[in-house]
Design a protein around this motif. Sequence first.
Motif, PDB file in Angstrom:
ATOM      1  N   GLY A 238       0.809  -1.212   0.000  1.00 55.44           N
ATOM      2  CA  GLY A 238       0.000   0.000   0.000  1.00 55.44           C
ATOM      3  C   GLY A 238       0.838   1.255   0.000  1.00 55.44           C
ATOM      4  N   GLN A 241       1.743   1.843  -3.565  1.00 58.17           N
ATOM      5  CA  GLN A 241       0.605   2.248  -4.388  1.00 58.17           C
ATOM      6  C   GLN A 241       0.102   3.651  -4.045  1.00 58.17           C
ATOM      7  OE1 GLN A 241      -1.813  -1.232  -3.479  1.00 58.17           O
ATOM      8  NE2 GLN A 241      -1.423  -2.059  -5.523  1.00 58.17           N
ATOM      9  N   ASN A 242       0.347   4.088  -2.818  1.00 55.05           N
ATOM     10  CA  ASN A 242      -0.091   5.417  -2.386  1.00 55.05           C
ATOM     11  C   ASN A 242       1.031   6.449  -2.408  1.00 55.05           C
ATOM     12  OD1 ASN A 242      -2.746   4.477  -1.836  1.00 55.05           O
ATOM     13  ND2 ASN A 242      -2.056   3.688   0.160  1.00 55.05           N
ATOM     14  N   TYR A 266       5.671  -5.551 -10.250  1.00 55.74           N
ATOM     15  CA  TYR A 266       5.721  -4.110 -10.020  1.00 55.74           C
ATOM     16  C   TYR A 266       4.903  -3.391 -11.095  1.00 55.74           C
ATOM     17  CZ  TYR A 266       7.883   0.435  -8.859  1.00 55.74           C
ATOM     18  OH  TYR A 266       8.109   1.740  -8.492  1.00 55.74           O
ATOM     19  N   LEU A 269       1.079  -3.836 -10.443  1.00 59.40           N
ATOM     20  CA  LEU A 269       0.441  -3.236  -9.275  1.00 59.40           C
ATOM     21  C   LEU A 269       0.711  -1.746  -9.081  1.00 59.40           C
ATOM     22  CD1 LEU A 269       0.863  -6.052  -6.580  1.00 59.40           C
ATOM     23  CD2 LEU A 269      -1.063  -5.608  -8.110  1.00 59.40           C
ATOM     24  N   ILE A 270       1.713  -1.208  -9.743  1.00 51.45           N
ATOM     25  CA  ILE A 270       2.072   0.199  -9.546  1.00 51.45           C
ATOM     26  C   ILE A 270       1.649   1.009 -10.768  1.00 51.45           C
ATOM     27  CG2 ILE A 270       3.929   1.826  -9.059  1.00 51.45           C
ATOM     28  CD1 ILE A 270       3.275  -0.221  -6.811  1.00 51.45           C
ATOM     29  N   SER A 271       0.876   2.024 -10.529  1.00 50.94           N
ATOM     30  CA  SER A 271       0.403   2.880 -11.607  1.00 50.94           C
ATOM     31  C   SER A 271       1.566   3.628 -12.255  1.00 50.94           C
ATOM     32  CB  SER A 271      -0.621   3.880 -11.050  1.00 50.94           C
ATOM     33  OG  SER A 271      -1.049   4.791 -12.039  1.00 50.94           O
TER      34      SER A 271
END
Length: 305
Positions: A238, A241-242, A266, A269-271
């Motif tokens: 998290g 991601q944040n 990676y 899941l990672i924008s």
Amino acid sequence: MEQVIANARTDANKGREASSLEGWQHGGKWFSYGGHAIFSRMAGHGEPLVLIHGFPTASWDWSRVWPMLAQQHNVLTIDMLGFGFSDKPVAYPYSIEDQADLLQGWIEGLGLASVHLMAHDYGCSVTQELMAREQEGVLQFGIASVCFLNGALFPEVHNPLLIQKLLNSRLGGLISRGLTRRTFERNFRRLFGSQNPPDHQDLEDFWQLLTYNNGRGILHHLIQFMEERRCHRNRWVGALQNARQPMRLISGTSDPVSGAAMARRYRELISEADVVSLRNVGHYPHFECPWDVFSAYRDFRKRAQ
């Protein structure tokens, strides 16, 4: 965004200009953390860049890329408790959270308002914990950017070596105390890419760091971080991601533990994942091909401005 760098074995990449292990130690200073001596090094000028090493090695991992980074940054690093030239108490509750406490206290004690972080392996988990704390508003400093190198950011795709699994088992104490140099070297070599294997002196240096202050006797305690990664998976993923700061992953794709599969996860899941893949490079890209790592990091910082 992804970039691919094909690695060529050159004298520059091997970083033979780096200082000796003895010189690395003599160039450092110690400070106290909970009554234990912690080894640290600082060099250069500019914005602070904190380097956080992996398991089971030490800040020496950064020695080949250190001179290049110090030309442009105020570079700082430590041997975390239980590693390298720092104290290695036997009866101690080692944890990622405690190592984050150590880094947090050190950075705040230096009075730094903001730092950039570059982390490898075990240090990536420490960085994830620091990022989570920043998002919770409990740090007295800001994290301006983060660069990861071959760490188990996502435990579901981490592929530990057999020796690591044994150290993390009920036999861990016996395995740790009975570890021989031959066994260490055989397993350690497996982590490197085929084009840049460690030579005899490299292995001598890494073994010396491991065994300094009876380091073999605590490996089974240190490696409990593999369980911590599973327990704190949501918190630490998290934090990625944040993240509000720029991030880049530099991945040695020949790493059997946390290489290509970790980089794929990676991206999933990672924008807007920023990944640099280093071909024919293993688990220690900053030691195997320091110039490529420096170039990728320099590019990252330019893009992040």
